[in-house]
Design an enzyme around this catalytic site. Structure first.
Site, PDB file in Angstrom:
ATOM      1  N   THR A 120      22.403   4.712 -31.252  1.00  0.00           N
ATOM      2  CA  THR A 120      23.596   5.567 -31.298  1.00  0.00           C
ATOM      3  C   THR A 120      24.104   5.674 -32.734  1.00  0.00           C
ATOM      4  O   THR A 120      23.600   5.011 -33.640  1.00  0.00           O
ATOM      5  CB  THR A 120      24.700   5.022 -30.372  1.00  0.00           C
TER       6      THR A 120
ATOM      7  N   ALA B  93      18.920   8.732 -24.959  1.00  0.00           N
ATOM      8  CA  ALA B  93      20.092   8.579 -24.085  1.00  0.00           C
ATOM      9  C   ALA B  93      21.089   7.667 -24.771  1.00  0.00           C
ATOM     10  O   ALA B  93      20.718   6.642 -25.353  1.00  0.00           O
ATOM     11  CB  ALA B  93      19.688   7.995 -22.734  1.00  0.00           C
TER      12      ALA B  93
ATOM     13  N   ASN C 133      23.157   6.025 -23.179  1.00  0.00           N
ATOM     14  CA  ASN C 133      23.360   4.887 -22.277  1.00  0.00           C
ATOM     15  C   ASN C 133      22.257   4.928 -21.229  1.00  0.00           C
ATOM     16  O   ASN C 133      22.117   5.930 -20.532  1.00  0.00           O
ATOM     17  CB  ASN C 133      24.740   4.989 -21.628  1.00  0.00           C
TER      18      ASN C 133
ATOM     19  N   HIS D 157      33.782  -2.255 -26.271  1.00  0.00           N
ATOM     20  CA  HIS D 157      32.490  -2.872 -26.607  1.00  0.00           C
ATOM     21  C   HIS D 157      32.726  -4.122 -27.443  1.00  0.00           C
ATOM     22  O   HIS D 157      33.812  -4.306 -28.012  1.00  0.00           O
ATOM     23  CB  HIS D 157      31.601  -1.902 -27.396  1.00  0.00           C
TER      24      HIS D 157
ATOM     25  N   LYS E 170      29.790  -4.014 -32.481  1.00  0.00           N
ATOM     26  CA  LYS E 170      29.296  -2.629 -32.373  1.00  0.00           C
ATOM     27  C   LYS E 170      29.832  -1.804 -33.537  1.00  0.00           C
ATOM     28  O   LYS E 170      31.025  -1.786 -33.802  1.00  0.00           O
ATOM     29  CB  LYS E 170      29.708  -2.008 -31.036  1.00  0.00           C
TER      30      LYS E 170
ATOM     31  N   GLY F  18      28.413   6.226 -28.241  1.00  0.00           N
ATOM     32  CA  GLY F  18      27.610   7.389 -27.879  1.00  0.00           C
ATOM     33  C   GLY F  18      27.887   7.804 -26.434  1.00  0.00           C
ATOM     34  O   GLY F  18      27.917   9.002 -26.112  1.00  0.00           O
TER      35      GLY F  18
HETATM   36  N1  LIG Z   1      21.542   3.707 -25.305  1.00  0.00           N
HETATM   37  C1  LIG Z   1      21.861   2.513 -24.772  1.00  0.00           C
HETATM   38  O1  LIG Z   1      21.823   2.315 -23.543  1.00  0.00           O
HETATM   39  C2  LIG Z   1      22.254   1.399 -25.712  1.00  0.00           C
HETATM   40  C3  LIG Z   1      22.589   0.130 -25.225  1.00  0.00           C
HETATM   41  C4  LIG Z   1      22.869  -0.876 -26.157  1.00  0.00           C
HETATM   42  C5  LIG Z   1      22.809  -0.605 -27.508  1.00  0.00           C
HETATM   43  N2  LIG Z   1      22.512   0.654 -27.938  1.00  0.00           N
HETATM   44  C6  LIG Z   1      22.382   1.002 -29.345  1.00  0.00           C
HETATM   45  O2  LIG Z   1      21.125   0.481 -29.793  1.00  0.00           O
HETATM   46  C7  LIG Z   1      21.211   0.159 -31.176  1.00  0.00           C
HETATM   47  C8  LIG Z   1      20.824  -1.297 -31.380  1.00  0.00           C
HETATM   48  O3  LIG Z   1      21.738  -2.118 -30.704  1.00  0.00           O
HETATM   49  P1  LIG Z   1      21.674  -3.719 -30.807  1.00  0.00           P
HETATM   50  O4  LIG Z   1      22.898  -4.228 -30.172  1.00  0.00           O
HETATM   51  O5  LIG Z   1      20.342  -4.197 -30.296  1.00  0.00           O
HETATM   52  O6  LIG Z   1      21.739  -3.894 -32.399  1.00  0.00           O
HETATM   53  P2  LIG Z   1      21.387  -5.155 -33.303  1.00  0.00           P
HETATM   54  O7  LIG Z   1      21.457  -6.414 -32.513  1.00  0.00           O
HETATM   55  O8  LIG Z   1      22.234  -5.021 -34.536  1.00  0.00           O
HETATM   56  O9  LIG Z   1      19.842  -4.925 -33.693  1.00  0.00           O
HETATM   57  C9  LIG Z   1      19.421  -3.896 -34.581  1.00  0.00           C
HETATM   58  C10 LIG Z   1      17.918  -4.006 -34.758  1.00  0.00           C
HETATM   59  O10 LIG Z   1      17.473  -2.916 -35.587  1.00  0.00           O
HETATM   60  C11 LIG Z   1      16.708  -3.463 -36.669  1.00  0.00           C
HETATM   61  N3  LIG Z   1      16.783  -2.578 -37.827  1.00  0.00           N
HETATM   62  C12 LIG Z   1      17.748  -2.465 -38.770  1.00  0.00           C
HETATM   63  N4  LIG Z   1      17.436  -1.507 -39.658  1.00  0.00           N
HETATM   64  C13 LIG Z   1      16.236  -1.007 -39.255  1.00  0.00           C
HETATM   65  C14 LIG Z   1      15.375   0.002 -39.763  1.00  0.00           C
HETATM   66  N5  LIG Z   1      15.694   0.715 -40.866  1.00  0.00           N
HETATM   67  N6  LIG Z   1      14.222   0.269 -39.097  1.00  0.00           N
HETATM   68  C15 LIG Z   1      13.883  -0.432 -37.994  1.00  0.00           C
HETATM   69  N7  LIG Z   1      14.648  -1.413 -37.464  1.00  0.00           N
HETATM   70  C16 LIG Z   1      15.818  -1.684 -38.099  1.00  0.00           C
HETATM   71  C17 LIG Z   1      17.312  -4.820 -36.906  1.00  0.00           C
HETATM   72  O11 LIG Z   1      16.409  -5.618 -37.674  1.00  0.00           O
HETATM   73  P3  LIG Z   1      16.966  -6.762 -38.714  1.00  0.00           P
HETATM   74  O12 LIG Z   1      17.388  -7.889 -37.826  1.00  0.00           O
HETATM   75  O13 LIG Z   1      15.775  -7.079 -39.561  1.00  0.00           O
HETATM   76  O14 LIG Z   1      18.102  -6.114 -39.459  1.00  0.00           O
HETATM   77  C18 LIG Z   1      17.461  -5.289 -35.460  1.00  0.00           C
HETATM   78  O15 LIG Z   1      16.200  -5.665 -34.940  1.00  0.00           O
HETATM   79  C19 LIG Z   1      22.652   0.506 -31.588  1.00  0.00           C
HETATM   80  O16 LIG Z   1      22.682   1.816 -32.098  1.00  0.00           O
HETATM   81  C20 LIG Z   1      23.409   0.421 -30.284  1.00  0.00           C
HETATM   82  O17 LIG Z   1      24.605   1.189 -30.285  1.00  0.00           O
HETATM   83  C21 LIG Z   1      22.228   1.656 -27.061  1.00  0.00           C
END
Ligand SMILES: NC(=O)c1ccc[n+]([C@@H]2O[C@H](COP(=O)([O-])OP(=O)(O)OC[C@H]3O[C@@H](n4cnc5c(N)ncnc54)[C@H](OP(=O)(O)O)[C@@H]3O)[C@@H](O)[C@H]2O)c1
Length: 242
Positions: free
Chosen positions: A92, A114, A116, A146, A150, A156
């Site tokens: 997102t 998506a 979510n 959240h 976040k 999103g």
């Molecule tokens: N659509 C849905 O249902 C849903 C549900 C939950 C979350 N989300 C979204 O999903 C995303 C991730 O959420 P999260 O809670 O898992 O975040 P998070 O815990 O902060 O994890 C982010 C991940 O992305 C990696 N990363 C950072 N920069 C990158 C790059 N340039 N290229 C590739 N990987 C990279 C990080 O690696 P490092 O550790 O090396 O920095 C880490 O593995 C967010 O945008 C969140 O809002 C969506």
């Protein structure tokens, strides 16, 4: 028997990525082949890890599942196009250019994004659109909560719910974003009229909901031609009320 679909997990060391590695490993019809994160530092799973800067070196894959950061999206899209691989993304906070890039890539490969991946939220969106159509003169507020970590606000999902209100012909929704504690994700769409109020609420209590939804979407996307899809497409006609 069909070969298992080969998955690349992008953002694999994050909260969502870790859930995908754990749940994906247990699925017989899916095979995890590589993990990508920002720095390439391995964080579990019996598979090779790659830094975002080395993404071109990942082995062949059929579907990338992306829950990472917006800046990681364009290199991943380019890779998916070159490898003719599909993309499921839940990242997102995308800007207009990144959203356009998703649309452009979808002319060549199948893409499902998506905000979510929970089934309950998909149903909430459909209900909100119907309520907005019936209560078009009422005030609409979207309140979302959240965890404190976040980064983007409104979420999103909140933006998609506002679009559902608009799609139903309701008044513009006012957004309220709360960032506190470890809340996985809560969304309340509140319709306020004279002397009465309607609240439609979804609460996610477990992050695995989104990972399961992304794996479900991946299975469905594996059989789709190039195009831009929504989770609702994977859920089918029952949700759309056809
Ligand atoms: N659509 C849905 O249902 C849903 C549900 C939950 C979350 N989300 C979204 O999903 C995303 C991730 O959420 P999260 O809670 O898992 O975040 P998070 O815990 O902060 O994890 C982010 C991940 O992305 C990696 N990363 C950072 N920069 C990158 C790059 N340039 N290229 C590739 N990987 C990279 C990080 O690696 P490092 O550790 O090396 O920095 C880490 O593995 C967010 O945008 C969140 O809002 C969506």
């Amino acid at each position: 028997m069909n070969m298992p679909a080969r998955l690349l997990i992008h953002g694999a060391s994050g909260r969502m990525g870790q859930a995908l590695l754990r749940l994906g490993a247990a699925e017989a019809d899916l095979r995890l082949v590589a993990a990508v994160n920002g720095d390439g530092q391995a964080a579990g799973g019996h598979l090779p890890w790659f830094a975002a800067a080395d993404i071109e070196q990942v082995p062949d894959f059929d579907i990338a599942i992306d829950f990472s950061r917006p800046e990681g999206l364009l290199p991943l899209l380019a890779l998916c196009r070159r490898r003719q691989a599909r993309l499921v993304s839940g990242t997102t906070g995308l800007d207009a250019g990144q959203r356009e890039a998703l649309t452009a890539a979808s002319k060549h490969v199948a893409v499902l994004w998506a905000a979510n991946f929970s089934l309950g939220v998909a149903v909430l969106g459909a209900l909100v659109e119907r309520a907005a159509a019936a209560l078009s003169a009422w005030d609409v507020d979207i309140v979302e909560l959240h965890h404190a970590g976040k980064r983007d606000a409104p979420s999103g999902t909140a933006l998609r719910l506002a679009a559902a209100v608009a799609g139903g012909g309701g008044r513009p929704a006012v957004q309220h974003s709360l960032r506190a504690g470890d809340a996985v994700g809560e969304h309340c769409v509140q319709f306020s009229g004279a002397g009465e109020r309607l609240e439609l609420i979804h609460r996610a209590t477990d992050r695995d909901v989104f990972a399961r939804g992304a794996l479900f979407a991946s299975r469905w996307l594996a059989a789709q031609p190039a195009g831009l899809y929504r989770l609702e497409d994977a859920l089918g006609a029952a949700l759309r009320g056809d």
